[in-house]
Write a protein that holds these residues in place. Sequence first.
Motif, PDB file in Angstrom:
ATOM      1  N   LEU A   1       6.508   2.001   3.873  1.00 43.09           N
ATOM      2  CA  LEU A   1       7.434   0.731   3.134  1.00 43.09           C
ATOM      3  C   LEU A   1       9.073   1.536   2.997  1.00 43.09           C
ATOM      4  O   LEU A   1      10.275   0.970   3.173  1.00 43.09           O
ATOM      5  CB  LEU A   1       6.450   0.471   2.409  1.00 43.09           C
ATOM      6  CG  LEU A   1       5.710  -0.850   2.411  1.00 43.09           C
ATOM      7  CD1 LEU A   1       4.968  -1.100   1.271  1.00 43.09           C
ATOM      8  CD2 LEU A   1       6.388  -1.407   4.049  1.00 43.09           C
ATOM      9  N   GLN A   2       8.783   2.586   2.169  1.00 40.33           N
ATOM     10  CA  GLN A   2       9.406   3.547   1.593  1.00 40.33           C
ATOM     11  C   GLN A   2      10.789   4.203   2.438  1.00 40.33           C
ATOM     12  O   GLN A   2      11.476   4.007   3.033  1.00 40.33           O
ATOM     13  CB  GLN A   2       9.027   4.657   0.523  1.00 40.33           C
ATOM     14  CG  GLN A   2       8.267   4.143  -0.297  1.00 40.33           C
ATOM     15  CD  GLN A   2       8.118   5.035  -2.407  1.00 40.33           C
ATOM     16  OE1 GLN A   2       8.564   5.443  -2.850  1.00 40.33           O
ATOM     17  NE2 GLN A   2       6.746   5.573  -1.660  1.00 40.33           N
TER      18      GLN A   2
ATOM     19  N   GLU B   1      17.581  -1.894  -7.772  1.00 43.88           N
ATOM     20  CA  GLU B   1      17.530  -3.391  -7.646  1.00 43.88           C
ATOM     21  C   GLU B   1      16.653  -4.548  -6.988  1.00 43.88           C
ATOM     22  O   GLU B   1      15.726  -5.215  -6.967  1.00 43.88           O
ATOM     23  CB  GLU B   1      18.550  -3.807  -6.196  1.00 43.88           C
ATOM     24  CG  GLU B   1      20.542  -3.455  -6.497  1.00 43.88           C
ATOM     25  CD  GLU B   1      20.853  -4.103  -7.564  1.00 43.88           C
ATOM     26  OE1 GLU B   1      20.751  -5.696  -8.085  1.00 43.88           O
ATOM     27  OE2 GLU B   1      21.594  -3.941  -9.106  1.00 43.88           O
ATOM     28  N   ARG B   2      15.752  -3.521  -5.515  1.00 42.14           N
ATOM     29  CA  ARG B   2      14.348  -4.010  -5.096  1.00 42.14           C
ATOM     30  C   ARG B   2      13.276  -2.972  -5.554  1.00 42.14           C
ATOM     31  O   ARG B   2      13.546  -1.999  -5.502  1.00 42.14           O
ATOM     32  CB  ARG B   2      14.392  -4.853  -4.186  1.00 42.14           C
ATOM     33  CG  ARG B   2      15.506  -5.582  -3.846  1.00 42.14           C
ATOM     34  CD  ARG B   2      15.089  -6.303  -2.462  1.00 42.14           C
ATOM     35  NE  ARG B   2      16.454  -7.476  -2.419  1.00 42.14           N
ATOM     36  CZ  ARG B   2      16.985  -8.002  -1.379  1.00 42.14           C
ATOM     37  NH1 ARG B   2      15.996  -7.728  -0.156  1.00 42.14           N
ATOM     38  NH2 ARG B   2      17.064  -9.081  -1.152  1.00 42.14           N
ATOM     39  N   GLN B   3      12.667  -3.626  -6.052  1.00 40.19           N
ATOM     40  CA  GLN B   3      11.075  -3.280  -5.995  1.00 40.19           C
ATOM     41  C   GLN B   3       9.714  -3.527  -5.209  1.00 40.19           C
ATOM     42  O   GLN B   3       9.649  -4.175  -4.928  1.00 40.19           O
ATOM     43  CB  GLN B   3      10.622  -2.700  -7.178  1.00 40.19           C
ATOM     44  CG  GLN B   3      11.289  -2.022  -8.315  1.00 40.19           C
ATOM     45  CD  GLN B   3      12.510  -3.437  -9.051  1.00 40.19           C
ATOM     46  OE1 GLN B   3      11.340  -4.283  -8.804  1.00 40.19           O
ATOM     47  NE2 GLN B   3      13.564  -2.985  -9.534  1.00 40.19           N
ATOM     48  N   PHE B   4       8.910  -2.472  -4.261  1.00 41.14           N
ATOM     49  CA  PHE B   4       7.518  -2.578  -3.999  1.00 41.14           C
ATOM     50  C   PHE B   4       6.969  -3.006  -5.158  1.00 41.14           C
ATOM     51  O   PHE B   4       6.641  -1.471  -6.370  1.00 41.14           O
ATOM     52  CB  PHE B   4       7.056  -1.473  -2.895  1.00 41.14           C
ATOM     53  CG  PHE B   4       8.246  -1.934  -1.819  1.00 41.14           C
ATOM     54  CD1 PHE B   4       7.533  -2.944  -0.481  1.00 41.14           C
ATOM     55  CD2 PHE B   4       8.409  -0.586  -0.975  1.00 41.14           C
ATOM     56  CE1 PHE B   4       8.874  -3.236   0.010  1.00 41.14           C
ATOM     57  CE2 PHE B   4       9.956  -0.690   0.197  1.00 41.14           C
ATOM     58  CZ  PHE B   4       9.630  -1.667   0.305  1.00 41.14           C
ATOM     59  N   ILE B   5       5.436  -3.567  -5.466  1.00 40.17           N
ATOM     60  CA  ILE B   5       4.815  -3.888  -6.131  1.00 40.17           C
ATOM     61  C   ILE B   5       3.524  -3.892  -5.568  1.00 40.17           C
ATOM     62  O   ILE B   5       3.244  -5.196  -4.925  1.00 40.17           O
ATOM     63  CB  ILE B   5       5.329  -4.882  -6.810  1.00 40.17           C
ATOM     64  CG1 ILE B   5       6.394  -4.768  -8.186  1.00 40.17           C
ATOM     65  CG2 ILE B   5       3.761  -4.856  -8.309  1.00 40.17           C
ATOM     66  CD1 ILE B   5       6.592  -5.914  -8.939  1.00 40.17           C
TER      67      ILE B   5
ATOM     68  N   ARG C   1      -1.391   5.585   0.710  1.00 40.99           N
ATOM     69  CA  ARG C   1      -0.589   6.534   1.474  1.00 40.99           C
ATOM     70  C   ARG C   1       0.413   5.791   2.545  1.00 40.99           C
ATOM     71  O   ARG C   1       0.983   6.767   2.603  1.00 40.99           O
ATOM     72  CB  ARG C   1      -1.627   8.215   2.252  1.00 40.99           C
ATOM     73  CG  ARG C   1      -1.777   8.947   0.673  1.00 40.99           C
ATOM     74  CD  ARG C   1      -2.188  10.056   1.312  1.00 40.99           C
ATOM     75  NE  ARG C   1      -3.245  10.252   2.318  1.00 40.99           N
ATOM     76  CZ  ARG C   1      -5.057   9.701   1.982  1.00 40.99           C
ATOM     77  NH1 ARG C   1      -4.766  10.162   0.428  1.00 40.99           N
ATOM     78  NH2 ARG C   1      -5.781   9.419   2.931  1.00 40.99           N
ATOM     79  N   GLN C   2      -0.434   5.339   3.589  1.00 43.92           N
ATOM     80  CA  GLN C   2      -0.100   4.928   4.596  1.00 43.92           C
ATOM     81  C   GLN C   2       1.392   3.790   4.433  1.00 43.92           C
ATOM     82  O   GLN C   2       2.094   3.869   4.814  1.00 43.92           O
ATOM     83  CB  GLN C   2      -1.080   4.443   6.200  1.00 43.92           C
ATOM     84  CG  GLN C   2      -0.648   3.491   6.476  1.00 43.92           C
ATOM     85  CD  GLN C   2       0.044   4.965   7.484  1.00 43.92           C
ATOM     86  OE1 GLN C   2      -0.531   6.063   7.627  1.00 43.92           O
ATOM     87  NE2 GLN C   2       1.156   4.785   8.145  1.00 43.92           N
ATOM     88  N   LEU C   3       0.699   3.115   3.393  1.00 47.29           N
ATOM     89  CA  LEU C   3       1.940   2.262   2.659  1.00 47.29           C
ATOM     90  C   LEU C   3       3.035   2.769   2.401  1.00 47.29           C
ATOM     91  O   LEU C   3       4.280   2.066   2.243  1.00 47.29           O
ATOM     92  CB  LEU C   3       1.529   1.146   1.470  1.00 47.29           C
ATOM     93  CG  LEU C   3      -0.005   0.043   1.968  1.00 47.29           C
ATOM     94  CD1 LEU C   3      -0.736  -0.928   1.195  1.00 47.29           C
ATOM     95  CD2 LEU C   3       0.763  -0.442   2.803  1.00 47.29           C
ATOM     96  N   SER C   4       2.374   3.807   0.877  1.00 47.27           N
ATOM     97  CA  SER C   4       3.831   4.234   0.556  1.00 47.27           C
ATOM     98  C   SER C   4       4.916   5.079   1.616  1.00 47.27           C
ATOM     99  O   SER C   4       5.737   4.562   1.305  1.00 47.27           O
ATOM    100  CB  SER C   4       3.531   5.429  -0.314  1.00 47.27           C
ATOM    101  OG  SER C   4       4.446   5.828  -0.589  1.00 47.27           O
TER     102      SER C   4
END
Length: 259
Positions: free
Chosen positions: A58-59, A82-86, A52-55
């Motif tokens: 980062l978003q 174009e880019r994605q968090f994984i 939850r915190q990372l989402s």
Amino acid sequence: MPVPRNADLSLLIDAARTAGEIATGYFRAAPEVWEKSDGQGPVTEADLHVNRQLSADLQAARPDYGWLSEETEDGESRQATERQFIIDPIDGTRAFIEGNKDWAHSLAIAEHGEVIAAVVYLPERDALYAAAKGAGASLNGAPIHAASNRQMERATVLSSKLNVKPEYWTNVCPPFKRTFRSSLAYRMALVAEGRFDGMLTLRPTWEWDVAAGALLVAEAGGHATDQRGQPARFNNRHPQVNGMVAAGGIHKDLIEALA
């Protein structure tokens, strides 16, 4: 103008440290645990809190980037970015539950199928591995390099017992010494650091387990490919790669020995 890779890497480093602060609050504190459906293993309240915190962080920082995380229901919207968090909020959840220190936060950013920034962070070991494409790999700020050893008889490879079964090899499994760590991301980081000669997993592998590690190994001078020796591509519609073989000097021989 695209965000510079070093700026993306700085974002991941800050996010990983925040994740570490959250996770250590649950570590060895009897967190609540659930079993995922379809035999996908356990998940803890720590995994979900970190996710939850990372989402959120980062978003908010990169609203135009797609999102792929082990603990978030996947959708098709990331394919149009174009880019994605994984992200794997906690890789090595079983180790986390058991009170073993070998769990990690695995954070990566991919662009056109290639990882361009990556962090693998083990808070309990105070080990932060980081890489940006074209800029090398580091551990706590110091450069790291994959092992140059080319002699399989002297090699140590991180792998589960399953992967040394005869059916996976053309003749017999090479005479390397096998050892193990729970977290795939940590295994790859250790290869990038040169502490082990290689790692392999010979089953369909979730992207969030290996995306960050793949860049670490490559930027440390090693090779990270699927089990056929092909470059791993990320942000697939079905987010898995065909196994992972990561190594320094023994990579070619490992690939050639595989059935």
